[in-house]
Enzyme design. Structure first.
Site, short mmCIF file in Angstrom:
data_model
loop_
_atom_site.label_atom_id
_atom_site.label_comp_id
_atom_site.label_asym_id
_atom_site.label_seq_id
_atom_site.Cartn_x
_atom_site.Cartn_y
_atom_site.Cartn_z
CG ASP A 43 19.44 26.89 74.06
OD1 ASP A 43 17.96 25.94 73.77
OD2 ASP A 43 18.60 27.70 73.98
CE1 TYR A 48 17.25 32.22 69.66
CE2 TYR A 48 19.08 30.64 70.79
CZ TYR A 48 17.30 31.33 70.53
OH TYR A 48 16.84 30.73 71.24
CE LYS A 73 15.27 27.85 71.63
NZ LYS A 73 16.27 27.79 71.93
CG HIS A 104 12.23 29.19 68.68
ND1 HIS A 104 13.02 29.90 67.84
CD2 HIS A 104 11.79 30.41 69.89
CE1 HIS A 104 14.16 30.32 68.33
NE2 HIS A 104 12.66 30.90 70.23
CG LEU A 183 21.33 36.18 84.21
CD1 LEU A 183 22.27 35.88 83.74
CD2 LEU A 183 21.01 35.66 86.06
CB ILE A 224 19.92 27.93 78.64
CG1 ILE A 224 18.30 28.49 78.44
CG2 ILE A 224 20.35 26.91 78.38
CD1 ILE A 224 17.69 27.93 77.08
CE LYS A 226 24.83 36.93 75.45
NZ LYS A 226 25.16 38.66 74.85
CB SER A 227 27.30 35.76 79.82
OG SER A 227 28.84 36.87 79.37
NE ARG A 232 28.68 40.53 82.70
CZ ARG A 232 28.38 41.66 81.88
NH1 ARG A 232 27.59 41.43 80.68
NH2 ARG A 232 27.94 43.04 82.52
CG ASN A 236 26.39 33.54 84.43
OD1 ASN A 236 25.79 34.28 85.50
ND2 ASN A 236 26.25 33.86 82.63
P1 NAP Z 1 19.78 36.13 79.91
O1 NAP Z 1 20.73 34.75 79.52
O2 NAP Z 1 19.25 36.29 80.65
O3 NAP Z 1 20.80 37.71 80.24
C1 NAP Z 1 21.17 37.35 79.11
C2 NAP Z 1 22.44 38.98 79.29
O4 NAP Z 1 22.72 38.81 80.88
C3 NAP Z 1 23.79 39.45 78.27
O5 NAP Z 1 23.25 41.29 78.54
C4 NAP Z 1 24.95 39.40 79.05
O6 NAP Z 1 25.25 40.75 79.02
C5 NAP Z 1 24.53 39.89 80.90
N1 NAP Z 1 25.16 38.66 81.71
C6 NAP Z 1 25.36 37.65 81.78
N2 NAP Z 1 25.60 36.88 82.39
C7 NAP Z 1 26.09 37.97 82.92
C8 NAP Z 1 26.65 37.96 84.91
N3 NAP Z 1 26.97 36.89 85.85
N4 NAP Z 1 26.23 39.33 85.03
C9 NAP Z 1 26.19 40.43 84.79
N5 NAP Z 1 25.46 39.81 83.38
C10 NAP Z 1 24.81 38.95 82.38
O7 NAP Z 1 18.84 36.37 78.48
P2 NAP Z 1 18.61 35.40 76.63
O8 NAP Z 1 20.37 35.22 76.05
O9 NAP Z 1 17.87 36.31 76.76
O10 NAP Z 1 18.15 34.04 77.37
C11 NAP Z 1 18.98 33.17 77.70
C12 NAP Z 1 18.85 32.48 76.77
O11 NAP Z 1 18.07 31.76 76.81
C13 NAP Z 1 19.49 32.85 75.48
O12 NAP Z 1 20.68 32.72 74.88
C14 NAP Z 1 18.93 31.42 74.16
O13 NAP Z 1 19.39 29.99 74.13
C15 NAP Z 1 17.49 31.15 74.85
N6 NAP Z 1 16.03 32.04 74.44
C16 NAP Z 1 15.15 31.82 74.34
C17 NAP Z 1 13.56 31.79 73.86
C18 NAP Z 1 13.02 31.24 72.94
O14 NAP Z 1 11.99 31.73 72.54
N7 NAP Z 1 12.95 29.69 73.16
C19 NAP Z 1 14.18 33.33 74.12
C20 NAP Z 1 14.99 34.07 74.37
C21 NAP Z 1 16.45 33.15 75.10
P3 NAP Z 1 26.84 40.05 77.93
O15 NAP Z 1 26.66 38.90 76.60
O16 NAP Z 1 27.36 40.74 77.56
O17 NAP Z 1 28.00 39.11 79.03
#
Ligand code: NAP
Length: 277
Positions: A43, A48, A73, A104, A183, A224, A226-227, A232, A236
């Site tokens: 994704d 981005y 997006k 988006h 997460l 989806i 992210k790390s 991790r 995941n």
């Molecule tokens: P997320 O995936 O909920 O959380 C990412 C965070 O969690 C990072 O700080 C990561 O740290 C940490 N993490 C990941 N796996 C972990 C684990 N197993 N244990 C502990 N911590 C962990 O947040 P997100 O990146 O915002 O959301 C996911 C994806 O959704 C995005 O990357 C993007 O592709 C999409 N998104 C879309 C929108 C939209 O408007 N459509 C908005 C936000 C996000 P590290 O990286 O340091 O490991």
């Protein structure tokens, strides 16, 4: 990996790799690691600023294009130039087609953008089209006044913001629920320490993150996470070898606070984001 069948018949992995706030070398390296670890859904988004790095990682992985499911997006400042920016995305990603393109945000000239995506879908440069951050009423309006029904709505969804009511609207219209920030973006580490989550992690010998992700994939919700860390990234995706019971799912559903982190007007980060466009 488990899959969901979208309303147009396409199969989409229930777990993919998020790339928000992941740019430059970190992005290239982590997307490469994710693909080597078995992720097939990636994704990204024009906003981005990392489509080039995602494209490089895909190329370096050597994986066949038809094994991947790439999502990007179009962001609202570009809605009047949707065709041009989608072609730019294809070039940056190094691919002749994208599996899924989303609008988006539900701002600006979104109907014009949607009709352009419908047209691009007919040409084959996009296989499916969807939306993100649309409230149920906005989604229903879009569906009623256009030809193509979005295959997904990508919305913030995590333990404390489960979108249970929205989920029912999505199901009614055959739109798959795609969870971003599953997460809690890592800001919400109390999710990982939530006693019910800790208890289930112990029972299934999994980590808190794996329980949080499985809770959604078991309900047919695409996640989806992210790390940028290899351990991790691997952790995941390693979340399909156990099943929560119906009672455990019900207990986790009761923990919903209906509290989004992103996209709510009282969130200062969101206000700053919106004001800067
Ligand atoms: P997320 O995936 O909920 O959380 C990412 C965070 O969690 C990072 O700080 C990561 O740290 C940490 N993490 C990941 N796996 C972990 C684990 N197993 N244990 C502990 N911590 C962990 O947040 P997100 O990146 O915002 O959301 C996911 C994806 O959704 C995005 O990357 C993007 O592709 C999409 N998104 C879309 C929108 C939209 O408007 N459509 C908005 C936000 C996000 P590290 O990286 O340091 O490991």
């Amino acid at each position: 990996m488990e899959y969901i069948t979208l309303h147009n018949g396409m199969q989409m992995p229930l777990l993919g790799f998020g790339t928000f706030q992941n740019t430059g070398e970190d992005c290239e390296k982590s997307v490469y690691t994710a693909i080597q670890s078995g992720y097939r859904l990636i994704d990204t988004a024009q906003a981005y600023g990392n489509e080039k790095q995602v494209g490089k990682a895909i190329k370096a992985s050597g994986i066949e294009r038809n094994e991947l499911f790439i999502v990007t997006k179009v962001n609202f400042p570009s809605y009047d130039d949707t065709e041009q920016v989608v072609l730019e995305s294809l070039e940056k990603l190094g691919t002749s087609y994208v599996d899924l393109v989303l609008l988006h945000w539900p701002f600006g000239n979104r109907y014009a953008a949607w009709r352009t995506l419908e047209k691009l879908q007919e040409t084959g440069s996009i296989k499916a089209i969807g939306i993100s951050n649309f409230e149920p009423d906005q989604m229903i309006d879009l569906i009623h006044f256009n030809k193509v029904i979005p295959v997904v709505n990508q919305i913030e969804t995590n333990l404390y913001c489960q979108r249970q009511q929205e989920h029912q609207w999505l199901q009614k219209y055959g739109v798959a629920h795609m969870a971003y920030a599953p997460l809690g973006q890592g800001h919400r580490n109390e999710m990982f320490a939530q006693p019910e989550i800790v208890k289930l992690a112990k029972k299934y010998e999994k980590t808190a993150a794996q329980i949080l992700l499985r809770f959604f994939t078991q309900q047919g919700i695409i996640v989806i996470p992210k790390s940028i860390h290899e351990e991790r990234i691997k952790e995941n995706i390693d979340s399909f070898d156990f099943k929560l019971t119906i009672d455990e799912i019900a207990a986790l559903r009761n923990l919903d606070k209906n509290e989004p982190l992103i996209g709510k007007s009282e969130n200062p980060e969101f206000v700053e984001f919106a004001m800067n466009w």
